[in-house]
Write an enzyme that holds these catalytic residues in place. Structure first.
Site, PDB file in Angstrom:
ATOM      1  N   PRO A  39       0.826  -1.210   0.000  1.00  0.00           N
ATOM      2  CG  PRO A  39      -0.708  -1.534   1.698  1.00  0.00           C
ATOM      3  CD  PRO A  39       0.591  -2.042   1.193  1.00  0.00           C
ATOM      4  CB  THR A  41      -0.800   7.615   0.840  1.00  0.00           C
ATOM      5  OG1 THR A  41      -1.157   6.862   2.000  1.00  0.00           O
ATOM      6  CG2 THR A  41      -1.774   8.772   0.673  1.00  0.00           C
ATOM      7  CD  GLN A 116      -2.951  -0.271   4.447  1.00  0.00           C
ATOM      8  OE1 GLN A 116      -2.879   0.911   4.140  1.00  0.00           O
ATOM      9  NE2 GLN A 116      -1.895  -0.972   4.831  1.00  0.00           N
ATOM     10  CG  HIS A 196      -2.517   1.280   7.801  1.00  0.00           C
ATOM     11  ND1 HIS A 196      -1.567   1.069   8.763  1.00  0.00           N
ATOM     12  CD2 HIS A 196      -1.953   2.193   6.940  1.00  0.00           C
ATOM     13  CE1 HIS A 196      -0.490   1.804   8.512  1.00  0.00           C
ATOM     14  NE2 HIS A 196      -0.698   2.484   7.406  1.00  0.00           N
ATOM     15  CE1 TYR A 201      -1.601   7.621   9.906  1.00  0.00           C
ATOM     16  CE2 TYR A 201      -0.571   5.582   9.189  1.00  0.00           C
ATOM     17  CZ  TYR A 201      -0.701   6.947   9.095  1.00  0.00           C
ATOM     18  OH  TYR A 201       0.066   7.667   8.195  1.00  0.00           O
TER      19      TYR A 201
END
Length: 388
Positions: A39, A41, A116, A196, A201
């Site tokens: 993954p 962004t 994700q 995730h 996070y």
């Protein structure tokens, strides 16, 4: 789950270790090789809706032969899931239509793809300005201990201001949001689910003692700090059923502090990971800034290696694969050989290799590696600003 490995000591005529191209089955997911697009962004989905360019971007990696594509982090159906308006979401009819297009393109190219699911939690506001009427989801209302980080001082100062701790209703709402988005993922045809839960996070913030200072059933010792991620996984597993696999990304380091740890010993890491496996996780995605760094003193095992050793589950290594240094370090990373990847796969230390930036440099990375071609050069300026 099964993993039918043959003799990984064999080498093909071009010199690529055959282990990298052995198939792997995880529940209903049949992978033709061990190469995963990690993954990353991208922020090319205006209004959270992936368009034809996003579909073409992922299709190119499927056409290039990668065994599995894991999408960039995708916002779950919660108001403070992700702050950037250009990060795709997994709710709303327009976004779901967009994702159906992405999935169809990847499947038509013979690939497999999973999303994700992402909630940024305490890091709400790090990517863009946010609605001041919305409060970030934080276990205890704190941002976490700042250490080595790339975040600017002004953001850290703003983010460090305490907020309200998550209430029981907040917890229920977030779990329900994960479930709705997992349901949507199944509905548009994805081949599994990735979660995730790393880098500071939301789910990771429950694991980290610096952000989880609760004294109720959701905090305290490591077992109780693991409870909320476990409940999210259980709820998702109930929703999607027994066929589709669940990948779970975890890390020691945080965006707030690269030196942070959730586990100081293998025994502590075992508490977290085995609880997740019992809840329904199939693949442990061990995120570290360099995949080959030993996770604990006294052993050469990587974080992915410990994940597999402690649980017996399928594990995936990720972190600067094929690069001379992490992108967070100063200077431009040069191509690096994959001897360490081949050696560790050969010894069955881990099962899958998630590769990020090299997939930007070469959409046909898997084919390049299969024929023994050179490691592609990653150009930060060229590849981070466009969908190539």
């Amino acid at each position: 789950m099964t993993s039918d490995l043959t003799d990984s000591r064999r080498v093909d005529p071009e010199g690529a270790v055959i282990a990298l191209f052995e198939p792997l089955h995880v529940r209903s997911l049949a992978l033709p090789n061990r190469i995963v697009m990690s993954p990353m962004t991208r922020e090319h989905s205006p209004g959270g809706v992936p368009g034809a360019d996003v579909a073409a971007y992922y299709r190119r990696r499927a056409e290039g032969g990668s065994g599995l594509v894991i999408t960039e982090g995708v916002a779950i159906d919660h108001p403070t899931a992700v702050d950037s308006p250009k990060v795709p979401r997994l709710h709303g009819e327009a976004a779901l239509v967009g994702w159906r297009g992405v999935v169809d393109e990847v499947h038509e190219a013979g690939g497999r793809i999973i999303p994700q699911l992402w909630h940024v939690g305490p890091l709400w506001g790090a990517m863009s300005d946010v609605d001041p009427s919305l409060t970030s989801m934080r276990p205890s209302g704190v941002w976490g201990r700042a250490g080595r980080t790339v975040y600017p001082d002004d953001y850290i100062a703003r983010a460090s201001a305490p907020t309200a701790a998550m209430t029981e209703q907040d917890l229920e709402d977030v779990i329900a949001a994960y479930v709705r988005s997992a349901r949507n993922a199944v509905g548009v045809g994805f081949d599994g689910i990735a979660i995730h839960a790393a880098h500071g996070y939301l789910l990771d913030s429950f694991l980290w003692e610096s952000t989880n200072q609760r004294t109720d059933q959701w905090g305290g010792d490591l077992q109780r700090r693991t409870r909320f991620p476990v409940e999210v996984i259980r709820a998702i597993r109930r929703e999607i059923g027994p066929e589709l696999p669940i990948f779970f990304r975890f890390s020691q380091h945080k965006q707030q502090d690269y030196g942070a740890r959730i586990a100081n010993t293998p025994a502590e890491l075992s508490v977290v990971l085995n609880a997740l496996i019992d809840a329904g996780v199939d693949v442990l995605d061990a995120s570290i800034r360099r995949f080959d760094i030993p996770a604990f003193e006294g052993s050469d095992l990587t974080l992915a290696g410990w994940a597999k050793k402690l649980t017996g589950a399928v594990s995936m290594a990720v972190g600067s694969v094929g690069l001379s240094k992490s992108l967070r370090d100063t200077g431009t990373p040069e191509p690096a050989d994959l001897d360490g990847v081949f050696r560790r796969l050969k010894s069955n230390e881990f099962d899958l290799v998630a590769i990020g930036r090299l997939h930007l440099a070469d959409p046909a990375l898997a084919r390049t590696l299969r024929r023994g071609g050179p490691i592609p050069t990653f150009d930060r300026e060229r590849h981070e600003g466009q969908l190539y």
